[in-house]
Every structure is written in structure tokens, then in C-alpha cells.
Enzyme design. Structure first.
Site, PDB file in Angstrom:
ATOM      1  N   GLN A 177       0.828  -1.175  -0.016  1.00 21.13           N
ATOM      2  CA  GLN A 177      -0.107   0.073  -0.157  1.00 21.13           C
ATOM      3  C   GLN A 177       0.829   1.303  -0.089  1.00 21.13           C
ATOM      4  O   GLN A 177       0.573   2.159  -0.614  1.00 21.13           O
ATOM      5  CB  GLN A 177      -0.956   0.098   1.171  1.00 21.13           C
ATOM      6  CG  GLN A 177      -1.983  -1.177   1.088  1.00 21.13           C
ATOM      7  CD  GLN A 177      -1.935  -2.178   1.947  1.00 21.13           C
ATOM      8  OE1 GLN A 177      -0.647  -2.468   1.923  1.00 21.13           O
ATOM      9  NE2 GLN A 177      -2.642  -2.913   2.427  1.00 21.13           N
ATOM     10  N   ASP A 218      -7.085   0.977  12.187  1.00 24.11           N
ATOM     11  CA  ASP A 218      -8.413   0.131  11.729  1.00 24.11           C
ATOM     12  C   ASP A 218      -9.244  -0.055  12.951  1.00 24.11           C
ATOM     13  O   ASP A 218     -10.370  -0.469  12.566  1.00 24.11           O
ATOM     14  CB  ASP A 218      -7.992  -1.168  11.322  1.00 24.11           C
ATOM     15  CG  ASP A 218      -7.320  -0.909   9.934  1.00 24.11           C
ATOM     16  OD1 ASP A 218      -6.061  -0.586   9.686  1.00 24.11           O
ATOM     17  OD2 ASP A 218      -8.074  -1.127   8.877  1.00 24.11           O
TER      18      ASP A 218
HETATM   19  O1  MRU Z   1      -5.460  -3.900   4.631  1.00 27.31           O
HETATM   20  P1  MRU Z   1      -5.725  -2.360   4.493  1.00 27.31           P
HETATM   21  O2  MRU Z   1      -5.077  -2.032   3.396  1.00 27.31           O
HETATM   22  O3  MRU Z   1      -7.187  -2.279   4.328  1.00 27.31           O
HETATM   23  O4  MRU Z   1      -5.171  -1.660   5.588  1.00 27.31           O
HETATM   24  C1  MRU Z   1      -5.241  -0.173   5.870  1.00 27.31           C
HETATM   25  C2  MRU Z   1      -4.761   0.265   7.104  1.00 27.31           C
HETATM   26  O5  MRU Z   1      -4.209  -0.356   7.844  1.00 27.31           O
HETATM   27  C3  MRU Z   1      -4.738   1.624   7.331  1.00 27.31           C
HETATM   28  O6  MRU Z   1      -3.677   2.236   8.010  1.00 27.31           O
HETATM   29  C4  MRU Z   1      -6.090   2.111   8.150  1.00 27.31           C
HETATM   30  O7  MRU Z   1      -7.086   1.333   7.470  1.00 27.31           O
HETATM   31  C5  MRU Z   1      -6.492   3.395   8.169  1.00 27.31           C
HETATM   32  S1  MRU Z   1      -6.998   3.920   6.518  1.00 27.31           S
HETATM   33  C6  MRU Z   1      -7.487   5.702   6.690  1.00 27.31           C
END
Ligand code: MRU
Length: 330
Positions: A177, A218
Site C-alpha cells: 500500500q 483500523d
Molecule cells: O488492509 P488495508 O489496506 O485495508 O489496511 C489499511 C490500514 O491499515 C490503514 O492504515 C487503516 O485502515 C487506516 S486508513 C485511513
């Protein structure tokens, strides 16, 4: 900035994040099942974006003649860690079976998230020291929200205020990401960006090259423990060891005060293929055992402050988080 999703009245337009940065490809989602699969396959990801998109998934389900219970049941089985998903589904449940009322609620969830991001950017940017490099992990930007971003929003606003020299971005194995999405966002914003692999963070932090770390979340438990992308915990240990400020930016929809501590937060385990394959090619012997927890827990004691749209909370977080939600009538 391209939006991660856009409601078009009878379908949801979704930027397929699996193709970034190579291709900016939008999908048209017209059914509950298409939305649920898009979340599972991480065509859309990031806690607030998952919540918003799931809300529109409920609208599409009701229009297909499916029941509210079926829609909520299916969507709640997509990804377990980001509490924004369950928070949004709870709101949709309260909005009821009428598709028009559901659409109004989904639009409200989206708009509130966008406004929350702007507010966090404003409040959080005040905490960033002058003239530093800031490090972030994963993607907590416009792509992960209804727009603007949580951690990215804070860094973006601090940069506009002239406080940030460069932003260091962890690549964020295995889904990348950071490399694929966060660098793409920062470069579009014209912010000087340095990509590093996850295992380089300690090197730069120990040499005093990083003045602050800002990440998203999250799920935040009642005691202030934070679930975020795998690797966040490691960064927080480095920050503590070297006395670097470690900020978490998240809207109040990410707070889960019913869960007492981080150890009760469910951690999603994703497929071995996401670890072992890169661009369709295996990078290790196929028969090797693989583990793939998608998130880890950062203890409250490693966190300098939690930035929400309702205000900034400092330790002891338990008290601060409770007061914040009581004051705001949550
Ligand atoms: O697995 P993902 O890409 O959904 O995980 C995303 C994250 O861990 C982010 O840091 C979190 O969702 C915050 S997004 C504003």
C-alpha cells in the site's frame, strides 16, 4: 485526486486499487455481491473507505430486493479488523429497509467521513514539529477514506503549513500500500516523497532523520491500543526507543470502546499467496509455510497522541477516549 469511490445514483463507481499505480481503472458495482467481493479482494481498502463502500452495498442490496439482514450479514463477513465496517453497517441497520432512506444514510456517512478528514488534518498538523521529515506506513490517504485522508491528511496539511521537508513512505509488505498507493498520492499532491522498504525504517529513525511518525488505524480499543497495518507495531517500538513522536490519526468511527484492549481485536489472516507471489511470480519455494496476519497491535504506551475529528487525545487514553465519546453524545 481521484476518488476511491463515487456513488452514481444507481451504481457505485470504484477505483480498483489492485491496479495502482499502473492503471487508473474504475469498476461499476451494481450488486451486494459485487461490493462484498470488492472489499474481500481489496479492490477497495482502508478502514473508512470500507465502511462507506459497505453502506452503498446495503443500498444496492435493498434495490435488488434483498433483505437488510442478508446485506448486513454478507458485508460483515468480508473483513474482520476495521471496525468502521461494523459501525457503518450498524448505522445502515438503524436507517431501515427503505432504499431511499438507506441512500440518504450512506451519503451522510460518506460526507461525515470527508469532513472528519479535513478536521483531523487541521488539528493533527499543529502537532508536527517544524522542518522535519515525517514517516508513514501503509496508505491512510484519500484512497482509504471518503477523501483527503487521515494520516496522509495530517502530513499534507503540515506540509502546506511549511513544516514538512519530506515524507518517508514504508513500502508496506506484502500488499505494498505504501509503495503503490501512498507514494502515488503524495506525488500527485506535489509533496517530496522518499520510498523506503519496511526494514529501512530503523536505520533512518536511529540516525535522527525522522522527526515524527503518523499512521492511521483500523480499530482503537478502550485503553488506546491500536490495530493498524502489519508493521505498525514495529515502527512504534522504534519510535519509543529513539524518542520520536508517534501519532495515530483516525475518525471516531474507528473507536471501539466495547473492546477493552488490543488483545481482543480480531486480526485478519489473509492468504499465503499475497506473501509468496509478487506480480504473479513466486519469490520463495511454493511449499514453504507462510503466515500472513494483515494487522498488528500497537500498545497505547507507544503512542504520543490520537488525533480524531473531535479533538486530540493524550495519555491516559482510556479516560480521554471515554470523555470524548460522552461529550459528543456517541
Ligand atoms: O488492509 P488495508 O489496506 O485495508 O489496511 C489499511 C490500514 O491499515 C490503514 O492504515 C487503516 O485502515 C487506516 S486508513 C485511513
Amino acid at each position: 485526486m481521484l476518488p476511491a469511490f463515487e456513488w452514481k445514483g444507481d451504481h457505485l463507481l470504484l477505483l480498483d486499487q489492485r491496479y495502482l499505480p499502473w492503471e487508473e481503472k474504475y469498476l461499476k458495482l451494481r450488486s451486494l455481491e459485487e461490493v462484498a467481493r470488492a472489499i474481500e479482494k481489496m479492490k477497495v481498502r482502508g478502514a473508512p473507505a470500507i465502511g462507506c463502500v459497505a453502506a452503498y452495498g446495503v443500498v444496492l442490496a435493498l434495490r435488488e430486493g434483498r433483505s437488510l439482514d442478508e446485506a448486513i450479514g454478507r458485508l460483515s463477513r468480508t473483513r474482520p479488523t476495521a471496525v468502521n465496517l461494523f459501525w457503518a453497517l450498524e448505522r445502515m441497520k438503524r436507517a431501515g429497509e427503505d432504499p431511499a432512506a438507506a441512500e440518504k444514510e450512506a451519503r451522510a456517512i460518506e460526507e461525515e467521513d470527508y469532513q472528519a478528514n479535513l478536521k483531523m488534518g487541521e488539528l493533527g498538523s499543529e502537532l508536527i514539529p517544524e522542518g522535519v521529515n515525517v514517516l508513514t506506513h501503509c496508505n491512510a490517504g484519500a484512497l482509504a477514506t471518503a477523501g483527503y485522508g487521515t494520516a496522509v491528511g495530517v502530513i499534507r496539511r503540515a506540509w502546506e503549513k511549511g513544516k514538512v521537508k519530506k515524507v518517508f513512505v514504508d513500502e508496506t509488505r506484502p500488499y505494498l500500500q505504501g509503495a503503490r498507493l501512498t507514494t502515488w498520492e503524495f506525488l500527485k499532491l506535489g509533496i517530496p516523497t522518499v520510498l523506503i522498504t519496511d526494514n529501512m525504517a530503523g536505520h533512518f529513525i536511529s540516525r535522527g532523520e525522522i522527526g515524527a511518525i503518523v499512521v492511521g488505524a483500523d480499530r482503537i480499543a478502550a485503553n488506546g491500543d491500536v490495530a493498524n497495518k502489519i508493521g505498525t507495531y514495529t515502527l512504534s517500538v522504534l519510535a519509543k526507543e529513539h524518542g520520536v513522536k508517534f501519532f495515530v490519526a483516525a475518525p471516531t468511527s474507528t473507536l471501539d470502546l466495547k473492546t477493552p484492549t488490543g488483545s481482543q481485536i480480531p486480526i485478519e489472516e489473509r492468504s499465503r499467496d499475497e506473501v509468496i507471489f509478487i506480480n504473479g511470480r513466486n519469490i520463495a519455494p511454493l511449499e514453504v509455510e507462510v503466515r500472513h496476519p494483515a494487522f498488528d497491535i500497537t500498545p497505547a504506551s507507544h503512542i504520543t497522541a490520537i488525533i480524531t475529528e473531535m479533538g486530540v487525545i493524550y495519555p491516559p487514553f482510556e479516560e480521554g477516549l471515554r470523555r470524548l465519546l460522552n461529550d459528543t453524545g456517541h
